[in-house]
Motif scaffolding. Structure first.
Motif, PDB file in Angstrom:
ATOM      1  N   VAL A  46      33.730 -50.007  30.759  1.00  0.00           N
ATOM      2  CA  VAL A  46      32.352 -50.491  30.795  1.00  0.00           C
ATOM      3  C   VAL A  46      31.588 -49.916  29.615  1.00  0.00           C
ATOM      4  O   VAL A  46      31.909 -48.843  29.111  1.00  0.00           O
ATOM      5  CB  VAL A  46      31.635 -50.119  32.113  1.00  0.00           C
ATOM      6  CG1 VAL A  46      32.309 -50.774  33.301  1.00  0.00           C
ATOM      7  CG2 VAL A  46      31.594 -48.603  32.297  1.00  0.00           C
TER       8      VAL A  46
ATOM      9  N   ASN B 228      34.192 -54.714  30.934  1.00  0.00           N
ATOM     10  CA  ASN B 228      32.947 -55.020  31.641  1.00  0.00           C
ATOM     11  C   ASN B 228      33.150 -56.064  32.737  1.00  0.00           C
ATOM     12  O   ASN B 228      32.524 -57.131  32.722  1.00  0.00           O
ATOM     13  CB  ASN B 228      31.881 -55.519  30.657  1.00  0.00           C
ATOM     14  CG  ASN B 228      31.523 -54.498  29.608  1.00  0.00           C
ATOM     15  OD1 ASN B 228      31.311 -53.331  29.910  1.00  0.00           O
ATOM     16  ND2 ASN B 228      31.467 -54.930  28.356  1.00  0.00           N
TER      17      ASN B 228
ATOM     18  N   GLY C  96      29.439 -45.041  28.175  1.00  0.00           N
ATOM     19  CA  GLY C  96      30.514 -45.985  28.462  1.00  0.00           C
ATOM     20  C   GLY C  96      31.885 -45.353  28.378  1.00  0.00           C
ATOM     21  O   GLY C  96      32.084 -44.303  27.774  1.00  0.00           O
TER      22      GLY C  96
ATOM     23  N   ASP D 164      20.842 -52.013  29.571  1.00  0.00           N
ATOM     24  CA  ASP D 164      21.899 -51.821  28.581  1.00  0.00           C
ATOM     25  C   ASP D 164      21.457 -50.853  27.501  1.00  0.00           C
ATOM     26  O   ASP D 164      20.310 -50.892  27.040  1.00  0.00           O
ATOM     27  CB  ASP D 164      22.272 -53.156  27.934  1.00  0.00           C
ATOM     28  CG  ASP D 164      22.962 -54.094  28.907  1.00  0.00           C
ATOM     29  OD1 ASP D 164      23.886 -53.640  29.602  1.00  0.00           O
ATOM     30  OD2 ASP D 164      22.559 -55.271  28.983  1.00  0.00           O
TER      31      ASP D 164
ATOM     32  N   TYR E   6      31.494 -46.905  38.415  1.00  0.00           N
ATOM     33  CA  TYR E   6      31.687 -45.975  37.299  1.00  0.00           C
ATOM     34  C   TYR E   6      30.612 -44.887  37.319  1.00  0.00           C
ATOM     35  O   TYR E   6      30.898 -43.699  37.161  1.00  0.00           O
ATOM     36  CB  TYR E   6      31.640 -46.759  35.992  1.00  0.00           C
ATOM     37  CG  TYR E   6      31.776 -45.919  34.741  1.00  0.00           C
ATOM     38  CD1 TYR E   6      32.993 -45.349  34.391  1.00  0.00           C
ATOM     39  CD2 TYR E   6      30.680 -45.725  33.895  1.00  0.00           C
ATOM     40  CE1 TYR E   6      33.123 -44.602  33.235  1.00  0.00           C
ATOM     41  CE2 TYR E   6      30.797 -44.979  32.726  1.00  0.00           C
ATOM     42  CZ  TYR E   6      32.023 -44.417  32.404  1.00  0.00           C
ATOM     43  OH  TYR E   6      32.150 -43.667  31.254  1.00  0.00           O
TER      44      TYR E   6
ATOM     45  N   GLU F 286      29.998 -51.248  37.002  1.00  0.00           N
ATOM     46  CA  GLU F 286      29.070 -50.246  36.488  1.00  0.00           C
ATOM     47  C   GLU F 286      28.629 -49.306  37.598  1.00  0.00           C
ATOM     48  O   GLU F 286      28.526 -48.088  37.387  1.00  0.00           O
ATOM     49  CB  GLU F 286      27.845 -50.936  35.882  1.00  0.00           C
ATOM     50  CG  GLU F 286      28.101 -51.619  34.555  1.00  0.00           C
ATOM     51  CD  GLU F 286      26.916 -52.432  34.078  1.00  0.00           C
ATOM     52  OE1 GLU F 286      26.790 -52.632  32.859  1.00  0.00           O
ATOM     53  OE2 GLU F 286      26.114 -52.885  34.926  1.00  0.00           O
TER      54      GLU F 286
ATOM     55  N   PRO G  89      22.903 -53.474  38.472  1.00  0.00           N
ATOM     56  CA  PRO G  89      24.197 -53.106  37.887  1.00  0.00           C
ATOM     57  C   PRO G  89      25.310 -54.025  38.375  1.00  0.00           C
ATOM     58  O   PRO G  89      25.230 -54.572  39.480  1.00  0.00           O
ATOM     59  CB  PRO G  89      24.407 -51.669  38.394  1.00  0.00           C
ATOM     60  CG  PRO G  89      23.677 -51.631  39.698  1.00  0.00           C
ATOM     61  CD  PRO G  89      22.464 -52.508  39.502  1.00  0.00           C
TER      62      PRO G  89
END
Length: 477
Positions: free
Chosen positions: A77, A411, A52, A460, A327, A324, A320
């Protein structure tokens, strides 16, 4: 009035209690918390860990297409695992085969129950097919052999079913193998069930017996947490949703997506033939991709429950979010145009770095006419393949051209169930270079399937100590 004798009794009782508590407890009366099983993070097979962190999401340079739906925005994120490749035909076929097996066994069990037959062999040895339809009966028909818990659940829930499924909760017998060859069908009831799963002779051709793929559906439940959190009233059950989704991909997309074009070989062979096993699955709608995620979670947890090792169940696999995906696609590079960092689609040797349409009408310039194997070209900094090109990928986010203006910087996501336009990212084999840029946004409707859209899943990461910004990615597994 308490006498001296009563006081002695109270004192003695208190002393005994103190001794009992002291001998049976190791916390010495301190607040030490409830000790659970030690948690060991496990990297899912075929996935890589994305640490993250914060990044600049959106267009960092001129928006040549002038869409203006991705203004630069700094967001953060959390850590997550992501599939290194798009979900392949082979992986998706595992899901289809599982559903086919479960559907067949369910129909056989229902037939056995209607005929009043039960297994005479106690479920069979598992080494050969059953001798009659009774061998495929529900495995919970013998209440005498059940544990008290299973017996209670059967008598109060499973034998009754639910309002929309009278067989909800019934246990299938998976010990006896299914007979796949017609010559080995055990009895006429088995024949009747198998016949119901295939298309009638009038809808088949060339002597081929074809499975009716519309019969293959995956049923699962989920909870609309966003709606529940916003609601002021209502029971928990009001927000639990049940989905029944067809699992077989729409192979006709190869015909429907391209008018006046010869793509019959892709329609006929792409999904099921072994030659395309390692190619990305296409023809899967957003709803089907979500169902696949639910199945993957269920399949893994079933394996954990059946193992002798005491392990916690995994958290869910899912699609996702848009943030996300971007990223991860950047691979740790800031303000890059493509996953490989360059502003060009070729390397220094003049070779294309992704599968797309480089020139008007020229699909073959990059070395491929359609899709390529999911693990093709060089991966990005997070070891992710084909984040640009090959097939566009579904995300969990709903598309709104203005969403970057109002989403959270932590997020960010737009989980709007009423908005059927779902974000797709990465561009595909039939797209021009603009859609391959990691910041370019596009969308498709949730119930649509295309020959150029696939997906990959995420999970996750349990814990928060892993961040790219902190520079401690070496601790990850």
């Amino acid at each position: 009035m308490i006498t001296q004798i009563d006081m002695k009794k109270i004192f003695a009782f208190s002393a005994v209690m103190l001794i009992m508590v002291g001998c049976g407890s190791s916390d010495n009366g301190e607040l030490v918390g409830v000790k659970g099983k030690k948690w060991h993070p496990e990297k899912p097979f075929g996935m890589t860990l994305i640490p993250g962190g914060a990044f600049i999401m959106g267009k960092s340079d001129d928006d040549l297409a002038n869409v203006q739906d991705a203004p630069a925005k700094t967001v953060t994120v959390r850590s997550f695992y992501m599939d290194e490749t798009e979900i392949t035909n082979s992986e998706y076929r595992q899901y289809v085969v599982w559903v086919k097996d479960s559907t067949t066994r369910m129909r056989l069990a229902i037939m056995a129950e209607e005929m009043g037959q039960t297994s005479a062999t106690g479920g069979g040895s598992g080494k050969k097919s059953g001798g009659s339809i009774g061998d495929y009966a529900f495995s919970d028909t013998d209440t005498e052999k059940m544990s008290p818990y299973d017996k209670y659940m059967y008598e109060n829930y499973y034998s009754i079913g639910s309002t929309d499924d009278i067989y909800a909760g019934r246990r299938l017998n998976r010990k006896v193998k299914l007979a796949s060859e017609t010559s080995k069908y055990p009895d006429e009831y088995y024949v009747e069930v198998m016949d119901s799963l295939y298309l009638p002779a009038s809808e088949s051709f060339n002597g081929l017996k074809t499975m009716d793929v519309n019969k293959l559906k995956f049923r699962y439940t989920w909870m609309d947490i966003h709606a529940a959190a916003k609601a002021k009233t209502g029971k928990r059950s009001d927000f639990i949703k049940t989905e029944s989704v067809k699992v077989y991909p729409d192979t006709t997309v190869w015909i429907k997506d391209f008018a006046y074009s010869y793509n019959e070989p892709m329609h006929n062979d792409y999904f099921w033939h072994q030659a395309y096993s390692d190619y990305p699955v296409v023809g899967v709608s957003w709803s089907q991709a979500k169902a696949f995620c639910a199945w993957r979670t269920l399949n893994k947890n079933i394996s954990i429950k059946s193992s002798k090792k005491k392990r916690d169940l995994i958290n869910t696999f899912r699609l996702p979010t848009e943030a996300e995906w971007e990223y991860a696609a950047r691979g740790g590079l800031e303000s890059a145009t493509y996953p490989w960092g360059s502003i060009y689609s070729k390397n220094d040797r003049g070779c294309y770095l992704a599968n797309f349409k480089p020139n008007r009408g020229d699909y073959a310039a990059d070395g491929a006419l359609y899709t390529v194997e999911a693990k093709s070209y060089e991966p990005n900094g997070y070891n992710l393949y084909n984040m640009s090109g090959n097939v566009s990928e579904w995300t969990d986010s709903s598309y709104d051209a203005a969403s970057y203006e109002y989403v959270s910087s932590m997020n960010p996501n737009v989980p709007d169930s009423k908005n059927k336009r779902k974000v797709i990212r990465g561009g595909s084999w039939k797209d021009v270079a603009y859609f391959l840029q990691v910041s370019s946004r596009d969308y498709e409707y949730a119930d649509s399937a295309r020959s150029y859209i696939g997906f990959r899943t995420v999970q996750d990461y349990m814990g928060t100590q892993v961040t790219r910004n902190a520079g401690i990615t070496g601790k990850l597994r």
